[in-house]
Design a protein around this motif. Structure first.
Motif, PDB file in Angstrom:
ATOM      1  N   VAL A 183     -44.343  89.502-125.043  1.00 17.75           N
ATOM      2  CA  VAL A 183     -44.156  88.523-126.123  1.00 17.75           C
ATOM      3  C   VAL A 183     -42.743  87.955-126.082  1.00 17.75           C
ATOM      4  CG1 VAL A 183     -44.075  88.225-128.629  1.00 17.75           C
ATOM      5  CG2 VAL A 183     -45.933  89.527-127.596  1.00 17.75           C
ATOM      6  N   ARG A 184     -41.762  88.821-125.926  1.00 21.78           N
ATOM      7  CA  ARG A 184     -40.374  88.366-125.889  1.00 21.78           C
ATOM      8  C   ARG A 184     -40.119  87.423-124.723  1.00 21.78           C
ATOM      9  NH1 ARG A 184     -37.458  94.104-126.840  1.00 21.78           N
ATOM     10  NH2 ARG A 184     -36.013  93.224-125.319  1.00 21.78           N
ATOM     11  N   ARG A 185     -40.607  87.773-123.544  1.00 24.71           N
ATOM     12  CA  ARG A 185     -40.391  86.912-122.372  1.00 24.71           C
ATOM     13  C   ARG A 185     -41.102  85.578-122.521  1.00 24.71           C
ATOM     14  NH1 ARG A 185     -41.338  92.065-118.782  1.00 24.71           N
ATOM     15  NH2 ARG A 185     -39.190  92.783-118.616  1.00 24.71           N
ATOM     16  N   THR A 186     -42.292  85.609-123.079  1.00 24.75           N
ATOM     17  CA  THR A 186     -43.051  84.376-123.289  1.00 24.75           C
ATOM     18  C   THR A 186     -42.307  83.445-124.232  1.00 24.75           C
ATOM     19  OG1 THR A 186     -45.134  85.550-122.901  1.00 24.75           O
ATOM     20  CG2 THR A 186     -45.266  83.454-124.082  1.00 24.75           C
ATOM     21  N   LEU A 187     -41.814  83.990-125.339  1.00 24.04           N
ATOM     22  CA  LEU A 187     -41.087  83.174-126.306  1.00 24.04           C
ATOM     23  C   LEU A 187     -39.762  82.669-125.737  1.00 24.04           C
ATOM     24  CD1 LEU A 187     -41.784  85.120-129.595  1.00 24.04           C
ATOM     25  CD2 LEU A 187     -42.475  82.783-129.060  1.00 24.04           C
ATOM     26  N   HIS A 188     -39.048  83.532-125.052  1.00 20.31           N
ATOM     27  CA  HIS A 188     -37.753  83.131-124.502  1.00 20.31           C
ATOM     28  C   HIS A 188     -37.927  82.016-123.474  1.00 20.31           C
ATOM     29  CE1 HIS A 188     -33.851  83.417-122.468  1.00 20.31           C
ATOM     30  NE2 HIS A 188     -33.417  83.880-123.627  1.00 20.31           N
ATOM     31  N   VAL A 206     -49.121  90.588-133.641  1.00 17.09           N
ATOM     32  CA  VAL A 206     -49.705  90.389-132.321  1.00 17.09           C
ATOM     33  C   VAL A 206     -50.164  91.760-131.841  1.00 17.09           C
ATOM     34  CG1 VAL A 206     -49.293  89.674-129.945  1.00 17.09           C
ATOM     35  CG2 VAL A 206     -48.208  88.429-131.821  1.00 17.09           C
ATOM     36  N   TRP A 207     -51.428  91.860-131.498  1.00 19.82           N
ATOM     37  CA  TRP A 207     -51.992  93.125-131.032  1.00 19.82           C
ATOM     38  C   TRP A 207     -51.840  93.242-129.525  1.00 19.82           C
ATOM     39  CZ3 TRP A 207     -53.202  96.839-134.385  1.00 19.82           C
ATOM     40  CH2 TRP A 207     -53.391  96.476-135.710  1.00 19.82           C
ATOM     41  N   GLU A 208     -51.714  94.463-129.072  1.00 21.98           N
ATOM     42  CA  GLU A 208     -51.553  94.754-127.650  1.00 21.98           C
ATOM     43  C   GLU A 208     -52.639  94.091-126.797  1.00 21.98           C
ATOM     44  OE1 GLU A 208     -51.299  98.823-124.956  1.00 21.98           O
ATOM     45  OE2 GLU A 208     -51.975  98.925-127.024  1.00 21.98           O
ATOM     46  N   CYS A 209     -53.876  94.083-127.281  1.00 19.74           N
ATOM     47  CA  CYS A 209     -54.980  93.498-126.515  1.00 19.74           C
ATOM     48  C   CYS A 209     -54.907  91.972-126.445  1.00 19.74           C
ATOM     49  CB  CYS A 209     -56.331  93.936-127.105  1.00 19.74           C
ATOM     50  SG  CYS A 209     -56.605  93.397-128.799  1.00 19.74           S
ATOM     51  N   GLU A 210     -54.080  91.352-127.277  1.00 20.90           N
ATOM     52  CA  GLU A 210     -53.974  89.899-127.311  1.00 20.90           C
ATOM     53  C   GLU A 210     -52.949  89.341-126.327  1.00 20.90           C
ATOM     54  OE1 GLU A 210     -55.167  89.150-131.970  1.00 20.90           O
ATOM     55  OE2 GLU A 210     -53.050  89.396-131.456  1.00 20.90           O
ATOM     56  N   VAL A 211     -52.185  90.200-125.674  1.00 21.22           N
ATOM     57  CA  VAL A 211     -51.145  89.703-124.769  1.00 21.22           C
ATOM     58  C   VAL A 211     -51.655  89.530-123.344  1.00 21.22           C
ATOM     59  CG1 VAL A 211     -49.290  90.695-126.151  1.00 21.22           C
ATOM     60  CG2 VAL A 211     -50.175  91.957-124.204  1.00 21.22           C
ATOM     61  N   VAL A 212     -52.950  89.726-123.121  1.00 20.35           N
ATOM     62  CA  VAL A 212     -53.522  89.609-121.777  1.00 20.35           C
ATOM     63  C   VAL A 212     -53.442  88.167-121.277  1.00 20.35           C
ATOM     64  CG1 VAL A 212     -55.603  89.921-120.405  1.00 20.35           C
ATOM     65  CG2 VAL A 212     -55.006  91.591-122.158  1.00 20.35           C
ATOM     66  N   SER A 213     -53.859  87.226-122.104  1.00 23.58           N
ATOM     67  CA  SER A 213     -53.817  85.818-121.726  1.00 23.58           C
ATOM     68  C   SER A 213     -52.529  85.200-122.260  1.00 23.58           C
ATOM     69  CB  SER A 213     -55.026  85.073-122.305  1.00 23.58           C
ATOM     70  OG  SER A 213     -54.850  83.685-122.148  1.00 23.58           O
ATOM     71  N   ARG A 214     -51.598  84.961-121.363  1.00 26.75           N
ATOM     72  CA  ARG A 214     -50.302  84.433-121.808  1.00 26.75           C
ATOM     73  C   ARG A 214     -50.397  83.029-122.373  1.00 26.75           C
ATOM     74  NH1 ARG A 214     -45.257  86.847-118.571  1.00 26.75           N
ATOM     75  NH2 ARG A 214     -45.992  88.983-118.502  1.00 26.75           N
ATOM     76  N   GLN A 215     -51.305  82.212-121.853  1.00 24.89           N
ATOM     77  CA  GLN A 215     -51.442  80.852-122.368  1.00 24.89           C
ATOM     78  C   GLN A 215     -51.951  80.884-123.810  1.00 24.89           C
ATOM     79  OE1 GLN A 215     -50.276  78.109-120.984  1.00 24.89           O
ATOM     80  NE2 GLN A 215     -50.863  77.005-122.815  1.00 24.89           N
ATOM     81  N   LEU A 226     -51.679  83.381-125.831  1.00 21.61           N
ATOM     82  CA  LEU A 226     -50.607  84.000-126.608  1.00 21.61           C
ATOM     83  C   LEU A 226     -49.560  82.966-126.983  1.00 21.61           C
ATOM     84  CD1 LEU A 226     -49.092  86.489-127.746  1.00 21.61           C
ATOM     85  CD2 LEU A 226     -48.122  86.788-125.455  1.00 21.61           C
ATOM     86  N   LEU A 227     -49.131  82.167-126.022  1.00 22.51           N
ATOM     87  CA  LEU A 227     -48.105  81.155-126.280  1.00 22.51           C
ATOM     88  C   LEU A 227     -48.579  80.138-127.310  1.00 22.51           C
ATOM     89  CD1 LEU A 227     -45.356  79.956-125.748  1.00 22.51           C
ATOM     90  CD2 LEU A 227     -46.319  78.767-123.766  1.00 22.51           C
ATOM     91  N   GLU A 228     -49.815  79.715-127.204  1.00 25.59           N
ATOM     92  CA  GLU A 228     -50.352  78.762-128.186  1.00 25.59           C
ATOM     93  C   GLU A 228     -50.336  79.364-129.590  1.00 25.59           C
ATOM     94  OE1 GLU A 228     -54.143  77.110-127.131  1.00 25.59           O
ATOM     95  OE2 GLU A 228     -53.510  76.790-125.061  1.00 25.59           O
ATOM     96  N   ARG A 229     -50.743  80.616-129.697  1.00 28.48           N
ATOM     97  CA  ARG A 229     -50.761  81.274-131.008  1.00 28.48           C
ATOM     98  C   ARG A 229     -49.345  81.433-131.564  1.00 28.48           C
ATOM     99  NH1 ARG A 229     -52.239  87.303-132.570  1.00 28.48           N
ATOM    100  NH2 ARG A 229     -52.454  86.982-134.800  1.00 28.48           N
ATOM    101  N   LEU A 230     -48.400  81.814-130.709  1.00 34.35           N
ATOM    102  CA  LEU A 230     -47.015  81.985-131.148  1.00 34.35           C
ATOM    103  C   LEU A 230     -46.414  80.638-131.569  1.00 34.35           C
ATOM    104  CD1 LEU A 230     -45.826  84.492-128.406  1.00 34.35           C
ATOM    105  CD2 LEU A 230     -46.266  85.012-130.825  1.00 34.35           C
TER     106      LEU A 230
END
Length: 131
Positions: free
Chosen positions: A24-29, A111-120, A122-126
């Motif tokens: 999550v941190r890397r995706t946001l950064h 954000v649940w652990e199982c939700e970080v599988v798809s980074r795209q 995840l990024l849209e949700r964040l």
């Protein structure tokens, strides 16, 4: 596992800088967002804090916080009563911390652990939460 093996295994599990949290941190950064980590002044020490936006993000492990996915629904075969009580306490604590943050005017995303599988996804949700 023997009790000593179980103890050694459990001692290796961290509460901060977990793999899902780092994703999550890397995706946001990479998307240009800046944040503070684990602010002790806020209830629950949220994993990521966006002070100017008054928003926080918790990254929860499915097993530890009792998510309704297959991993979170799994109950250990040994010492099941202990684990059920521990996970219930975690959920009660999470709920209380969420209520305190909301009452203080913060917006919260879990954000649940199982939700970080798809980074795209995840990024849209964040982005939807932060913008």
């Amino acid at each position: 596992m023997t009790p000593s093996q179980r103890s050694a295994h459990m001692a290796k599990i961290r509460s901060v800088d977990t793999k899902p949290e780092l994703v999550v941190r890397r995706t946001l950064h990479a998307a240009g967002y800046r944040y503070r980590l684990h602010d002790p002044r806020l209830p629950g020490r949220p994993d990521l804090v966006f002070p100017a936006r008054r928003k926080v993000i918790f990254v929860h492990g499915c097993f530890w916080h009792g998510h309704d996915c297959p991993v979170g629904a799994r109950t250990p075969k040994t010492n099941a009563q202990f684990w059920n009580e521990k996970r219930l306490r975690n959920r009660v604590r999470d709920s209380a911390q969420l209520d305190l943050l909301l009452a203080a005017g913060w917006k919260v995303l879990v954000v649940w652990e199982c939700e970080v599988v798809s980074r795209q996804d995840l990024l849209e949700r964040l982005r939807h939460f932060l913008d």
